[in-house]
Motif scaffolding. Structure first.
Motif, PDB file in Angstrom:
ATOM      1  N   GLY A 158     -46.005 -11.173  10.185  1.00 44.86           N
ATOM      2  CA  GLY A 158     -47.628 -10.927  10.275  1.00 44.86           C
ATOM      3  C   GLY A 158     -47.774 -11.501  11.603  1.00 44.86           C
ATOM      4  N   PRO A 159     -49.288 -11.590  11.868  1.00 43.87           N
ATOM      5  CA  PRO A 159     -50.246 -10.903  11.088  1.00 43.87           C
ATOM      6  C   PRO A 159     -50.461  -9.753  10.943  1.00 43.87           C
ATOM      7  CG  PRO A 159     -51.137 -11.630  13.217  1.00 43.87           C
ATOM      8  CD  PRO A 159     -49.689 -11.797  13.406  1.00 43.87           C
ATOM      9  N   GLU A 160     -49.736  -8.854  11.528  1.00 46.46           N
ATOM     10  CA  GLU A 160     -49.928  -7.306  11.438  1.00 46.46           C
ATOM     11  C   GLU A 160     -48.896  -6.942  10.330  1.00 46.46           C
ATOM     12  OE1 GLU A 160     -49.225  -8.674  14.258  1.00 46.46           O
ATOM     13  OE2 GLU A 160     -51.360  -8.552  15.161  1.00 46.46           O
ATOM     14  N   ASP A 161     -49.625  -6.096   9.807  1.00 43.82           N
ATOM     15  CA  ASP A 161     -48.667  -5.135   8.646  1.00 43.82           C
ATOM     16  C   ASP A 161     -47.887  -4.424   9.199  1.00 43.82           C
ATOM     17  OD1 ASP A 161     -48.055  -4.386   5.959  1.00 43.82           O
ATOM     18  OD2 ASP A 161     -49.995  -3.460   5.449  1.00 43.82           O
ATOM     19  N   THR A 162     -46.380  -4.405   8.976  1.00 42.95           N
ATOM     20  CA  THR A 162     -45.231  -3.743   9.269  1.00 42.95           C
ATOM     21  C   THR A 162     -44.364  -3.415   8.196  1.00 42.95           C
ATOM     22  OG1 THR A 162     -43.805  -5.621   9.970  1.00 42.95           O
ATOM     23  CG2 THR A 162     -45.460  -4.942  11.613  1.00 42.95           C
ATOM     24  N   ARG A 163     -43.648  -2.405   8.591  1.00 43.76           N
ATOM     25  CA  ARG A 163     -42.529  -1.851   7.572  1.00 43.76           C
ATOM     26  C   ARG A 163     -41.551  -3.025   7.463  1.00 43.76           C
ATOM     27  NH1 ARG A 163     -39.590   2.752  10.040  1.00 43.76           N
ATOM     28  NH2 ARG A 163     -38.729   2.861   8.165  1.00 43.76           N
ATOM     29  N   VAL A 164     -41.301  -3.674   8.585  1.00 44.75           N
ATOM     30  CA  VAL A 164     -40.215  -4.475   8.418  1.00 44.75           C
ATOM     31  C   VAL A 164     -40.574  -5.676   7.507  1.00 44.75           C
ATOM     32  CG1 VAL A 164     -38.650  -6.281   9.856  1.00 44.75           C
ATOM     33  CG2 VAL A 164     -38.941  -4.146  10.720  1.00 44.75           C
ATOM     34  N   GLY A 165     -41.944  -6.301   8.044  1.00 40.87           N
ATOM     35  CA  GLY A 165     -42.448  -7.261   7.276  1.00 40.87           C
ATOM     36  C   GLY A 165     -42.485  -6.952   5.595  1.00 40.87           C
ATOM     37  N   ARG A 166     -42.902  -5.714   5.236  1.00 41.73           N
ATOM     38  CA  ARG A 166     -43.100  -5.375   3.967  1.00 41.73           C
ATOM     39  C   ARG A 166     -41.652  -5.447   3.350  1.00 41.73           C
ATOM     40  NH1 ARG A 166     -48.047  -4.333   1.148  1.00 41.73           N
ATOM     41  NH2 ARG A 166     -49.566  -4.266   2.935  1.00 41.73           N
ATOM     42  N   THR A 167     -40.460  -4.836   4.142  1.00 35.60           N
ATOM     43  CA  THR A 167     -39.247  -4.838   3.434  1.00 35.60           C
ATOM     44  C   THR A 167     -38.756  -6.263   3.185  1.00 35.60           C
ATOM     45  OG1 THR A 167     -38.884  -2.986   4.612  1.00 35.60           O
ATOM     46  CG2 THR A 167     -36.918  -3.861   3.769  1.00 35.60           C
ATOM     47  N   ILE A 168     -39.086  -7.179   4.052  1.00 34.69           N
ATOM     48  CA  ILE A 168     -38.802  -8.701   3.972  1.00 34.69           C
ATOM     49  C   ILE A 168     -39.224  -9.252   2.796  1.00 34.69           C
ATOM     50  CG2 ILE A 168     -39.040 -11.152   4.923  1.00 34.69           C
ATOM     51  CD1 ILE A 168     -38.516  -9.624   7.753  1.00 34.69           C
ATOM     52  N   LEU A 169     -40.555  -8.897   2.383  1.00 34.21           N
ATOM     53  CA  LEU A 169     -41.150  -9.450   1.249  1.00 34.21           C
ATOM     54  C   LEU A 169     -40.393  -8.783  -0.260  1.00 34.21           C
ATOM     55  CD1 LEU A 169     -44.891  -9.495   2.301  1.00 34.21           C
ATOM     56  CD2 LEU A 169     -43.541 -11.286   1.971  1.00 34.21           C
ATOM     57  N   ARG A 170     -40.217  -7.578  -0.009  1.00 35.44           N
ATOM     58  CA  ARG A 170     -39.525  -6.893  -1.334  1.00 35.44           C
ATOM     59  C   ARG A 170     -38.097  -7.537  -1.505  1.00 35.44           C
ATOM     60  NH1 ARG A 170     -37.213  -0.841  -0.931  1.00 35.44           N
ATOM     61  NH2 ARG A 170     -35.826  -0.758  -3.218  1.00 35.44           N
ATOM     62  N   LEU A 171     -37.405  -7.860  -0.206  1.00 33.21           N
ATOM     63  CA  LEU A 171     -36.155  -8.334  -0.384  1.00 33.21           C
ATOM     64  C   LEU A 171     -36.093  -9.791  -0.801  1.00 33.21           C
ATOM     65  CD1 LEU A 171     -34.598  -7.011   2.985  1.00 33.21           C
ATOM     66  CD2 LEU A 171     -33.707  -6.550   0.537  1.00 33.21           C
ATOM     67  N   GLU A 172     -37.111 -10.581  -0.655  1.00 32.95           N
ATOM     68  CA  GLU A 172     -37.550 -11.995  -0.982  1.00 32.95           C
ATOM     69  C   GLU A 172     -37.731 -11.949  -2.693  1.00 32.95           C
ATOM     70  OE1 GLU A 172     -37.191 -14.759   0.323  1.00 32.95           O
ATOM     71  OE2 GLU A 172     -37.183 -14.441   2.307  1.00 32.95           O
ATOM     72  N   ARG A 173     -38.261 -10.899  -3.222  1.00 31.38           N
ATOM     73  CA  ARG A 173     -38.691 -11.040  -4.527  1.00 31.38           C
ATOM     74  C   ARG A 173     -37.311 -10.564  -5.193  1.00 31.38           C
ATOM     75  NH1 ARG A 173     -43.428  -8.473  -2.616  1.00 31.38           N
ATOM     76  NH2 ARG A 173     -42.497  -6.326  -2.964  1.00 31.38           N
ATOM     77  N   GLU A 174     -36.715  -9.905  -4.550  1.00 33.20           N
ATOM     78  CA  GLU A 174     -35.285  -9.357  -5.410  1.00 33.20           C
ATOM     79  C   GLU A 174     -34.133 -10.299  -5.367  1.00 33.20           C
ATOM     80  OE1 GLU A 174     -34.399  -5.342  -3.744  1.00 33.20           O
ATOM     81  OE2 GLU A 174     -36.253  -4.450  -4.557  1.00 33.20           O
ATOM     82  N   LEU A 175     -33.869 -10.728  -4.024  1.00 33.30           N
ATOM     83  CA  LEU A 175     -32.717 -11.734  -4.112  1.00 33.30           C
ATOM     84  C   LEU A 175     -33.011 -13.147  -4.310  1.00 33.30           C
ATOM     85  CD1 LEU A 175     -31.747 -10.395  -0.649  1.00 33.30           C
ATOM     86  CD2 LEU A 175     -30.648  -9.902  -2.465  1.00 33.30           C
ATOM     87  N   LYS A 176     -34.143 -13.556  -4.052  1.00 33.31           N
ATOM     88  CA  LYS A 176     -34.641 -14.859  -4.609  1.00 33.31           C
ATOM     89  C   LYS A 176     -33.467 -16.025  -4.024  1.00 33.31           C
ATOM     90  CE  LYS A 176     -36.631 -13.766  -8.921  1.00 33.31           C
ATOM     91  NZ  LYS A 176     -36.776 -12.113  -8.879  1.00 33.31           N
ATOM     92  N   GLN A 177     -33.663 -15.948  -2.675  1.00 34.67           N
ATOM     93  CA  GLN A 177     -32.376 -16.877  -1.841  1.00 34.67           C
ATOM     94  C   GLN A 177     -33.483 -18.097  -1.567  1.00 34.67           C
ATOM     95  OE1 GLN A 177     -29.587 -13.451  -0.023  1.00 34.67           O
ATOM     96  NE2 GLN A 177     -30.882 -14.521   1.296  1.00 34.67           N
ATOM     97  N   VAL A 178     -32.640 -19.068  -1.125  1.00 36.87           N
ATOM     98  CA  VAL A 178     -33.290 -20.428  -0.424  1.00 36.87           C
ATOM     99  C   VAL A 178     -33.515 -20.043   1.008  1.00 36.87           C
ATOM    100  CG1 VAL A 178     -32.618 -22.637  -0.113  1.00 36.87           C
ATOM    101  CG2 VAL A 178     -32.137 -21.795  -2.204  1.00 36.87           C
ATOM    102  N   VAL A 179     -32.568 -19.338   1.601  1.00 39.41           N
ATOM    103  CA  VAL A 179     -32.698 -19.106   3.143  1.00 39.41           C
ATOM    104  C   VAL A 179     -32.961 -17.851   3.050  1.00 39.41           C
ATOM    105  CG1 VAL A 179     -31.441 -19.051   5.196  1.00 39.41           C
ATOM    106  CG2 VAL A 179     -30.762 -20.935   3.261  1.00 39.41           C
ATOM    107  N   PRO A 180     -33.942 -17.491   4.446  1.00 41.05           N
ATOM    108  CA  PRO A 180     -34.669 -18.084   4.955  1.00 41.05           C
ATOM    109  C   PRO A 180     -35.892 -18.712   4.539  1.00 41.05           C
ATOM    110  CG  PRO A 180     -34.996 -15.974   5.702  1.00 41.05           C
ATOM    111  CD  PRO A 180     -34.045 -15.971   4.645  1.00 41.05           C
TER     112      PRO A 180
END
Length: 506
Positions: A158-180
């Motif tokens: 952020g603060p801008e909306d980007t493809r990489v940022g959206r993909t990171i949020l998707r990965l966080e929801r799926e992988l549920k990792q502690v890091v990063p």
């Protein structure tokens, strides 16, 4: 010497530690074998009494506590030290970053800052399709957690909306990792509600990201800032030499007089002693260890001494207030809240008036920080937070803590626990985030009890990791905080819609 040998043998034989965790502890024990930076007798006595705490940084500071390299420079110019050419495509950029992270120092031995990855990777994603981007970032994300197993490893989007940022949020929801650990910078002018909503839904699954008030951060730190480690905000290309914290609860116990005596005599005395310890540690790092004279990050222009400062931390505000006012409850009593503001404003003024060497990153002064607590804290509340389990209703809670946030350029955080029914109305949380940022909160952090994560201070542990040998060193620390500070017992708040309660969005 006999005690040191006993501790070394105990560490070597500790079956609850991984090889890397034993190595880290043994290095710390070696550092404790030498005398610390020289300080006066009053400062030494305050350390021994626990009025001042050096957070076990070690007696011989040989690396800054927090380092924020400018990875953009690294990707563009390459590295002689790492023998790498400038990155030409996404694969090279991801590989280059993973290599670089292994050579970045910090107090934890792992990098506390991975860069603002959406911006770093933006030049390399043109022509890469969405699913191909997802596939490559997924492998990178898994590598981060496995190679850097420490929850203080942090990235920003952020603060801008980007493809990489959206993909990171998707990965966080799926992988549920502690890091990063993860922060989403929010700007009312450039961050769409849909991106904040995506962040909120990600918190539902994995307790990340934090939400940072981008205009407020820029106003204090400039445009090139980042949130690192727990929630510490510092300048990219710089960082913090050290973090020393002052236990306000203990300062109040040393007072022996009125509130005015505390504010005009006792508190200034201990602020000065804390500053003396900070100065001693900074001088040792710069003048004795010579870190900024020989490290590759300096040689290649990724960091510079003039972007570093030090962090002056405080904690135990709640207990200090309640001790001075005969147990009137901070967070619930107006008189207690007003005293809390007087205390933090007094500390801020004193810290701003105290020059420190090699702190040009903040005009020759330390950054003020609301320190989030450590695993050994017992009976004392982190930073400027309201004690766990005694938090009032949402609006009252936010109204009590928000006035402190403007003073803490290097970070202040309040962790909120929301009822699981908020899943049915995530836009109400977007309204809350927008509202509290407009009213001066610097950082907004919440979690649900229903997912597998506990937010300890600014970092996370998985509940499922607590009963086994922890791959993440931070899980060991988190278990201590749960045991001693009961951070898993925060008062759960029910969130209602903005339309139902107009105060929620103020």
């Amino acid at each position: 010497m006999a005690e040191l040998q006993f501790r070394v043998r105990g560490t070597v034989a500790d079956a609850g530690l991984t090889y890397r965790q034993r190595l880290h502890r043994l290095a710390g024990l070696a550092e404790e074998a030498v005398d610390g930076p020289a300080v006066g007798e009053a400062c030494r006595e305050a350390l021994e009494k626990g009025v001042i705490c050096d957070l076990a940084e070690g007696h011989a500071p040989y690396r800054p506590r927090y380092v924020l390299p400018d990875y953009g420079v690294l990707l563009r110019q390459g590295s002689a030290f790492l023998e790498l050419e400038p990155a030409r495509d996404l694969d090279e950029a991801l590989a280059f970053l993973l290599i670089a992270y292994t050579a970045v120092p910090s107090i934890t031995t792992y990098p506390v800052y991975l860069g603002d990855l959406d911006k770093l990777l933006a030049p390399y994603v043109d022509g890469v399709g969405d699913e191909e981007l997802y596939k490559r970032l997924r492998l990178f994300w898994i590598s981060l957690d496995r190679m850097l197993p420490d929850a203080f490893v942090h990235t920003n989007i952020g603060p801008e909306d980007t493809r990489v940022g959206r993909t990171i949020l998707r990965l966080e929801r799926e992988l549920k990792q502690v890091v990063p650990n993860l922060t989403l910078k929010v700007d009312p002018a450039s961050t769409p509600d849909d991106l904040v909503l995506d962040g909120v839904r990600t918190v539902f699954e994995c307790a990340k990201p934090h939400f940072a008030n981008h205009p407020m951060m820029v106003g204090d730190l400039g445009a090139d800032y980042a949130v690192v480690s727990c929630y510490n905000s510092l300048k990219v290309g710089g960082g913090s030499h050290t973090l020393v914290r002052l236990n306000l609860a203990e300062v109040a116990r040393q007072c022996g007089g009125t509130t005015e005596t505390f504010l005009t005599e006792t508190l200034p005395h201990y602020v000065e002693l804390t500053a003396q310890l900070i100065e001693a540690r900074v001088r040792y790092l710069v003048e004795v260890a010579g870190f900024y004279e020989h490290d590759w990050l300096v040689d290649e222009g990724l960091i510079s001494l003039d972007r570093f400062s030090a962090m002056f931390g405080i904690y135990g505000l709640a207990e200090a207030v309640e001790g001075l006012l005969d147990h009137k409850a901070y967070g619930r009593d107006a008189e207690a809240n007003e005293l809390s503001y007087r205390i933090t404003e007094t500390v801020a003024a004193l810290v701003a008036a105290r020059p420190l060497p090699y702190c040009e990153g903040n005009g020759g002064r330390a950054f003020l920080h609301a320190q989030s607590g450590i695993d050994s804290d017992v009976g004392v509340t982190a930073g400027t937070r309201i004690p766990v389990g005694r938090e009032p209703a949402l609006f009252e809670h936010l109204s009590a803590v928000a006035p402190h946030h403007r003073l803490f350029a290097a970070g202040v955080s309040d962790v909120l626990a929301f009822d699981d029914t908020v899943r049915r109305n995530p836009r109400a949380v977007v309204d809350i985030i927008r509202g509290v940022f407009s009213n001066g909160m610097r950082d907004f952090t919440f979690n649900l009890d229903s997912n597998d994560f506990i937010r300890i201070t600014g970092y996370l542990v998985r509940k499922s990791d607590l009963a086994k040998n922890a791959r993440h060193e931070s899980t060991v620390l988190g278990a201590g905080s749960i045991r001693n500070s009961h951070v898993d017992r925060r008062s759960v708040k029910r969130v209602i819609s903005h339309e139902s309660d107009p105060r929620a969005g103020r």
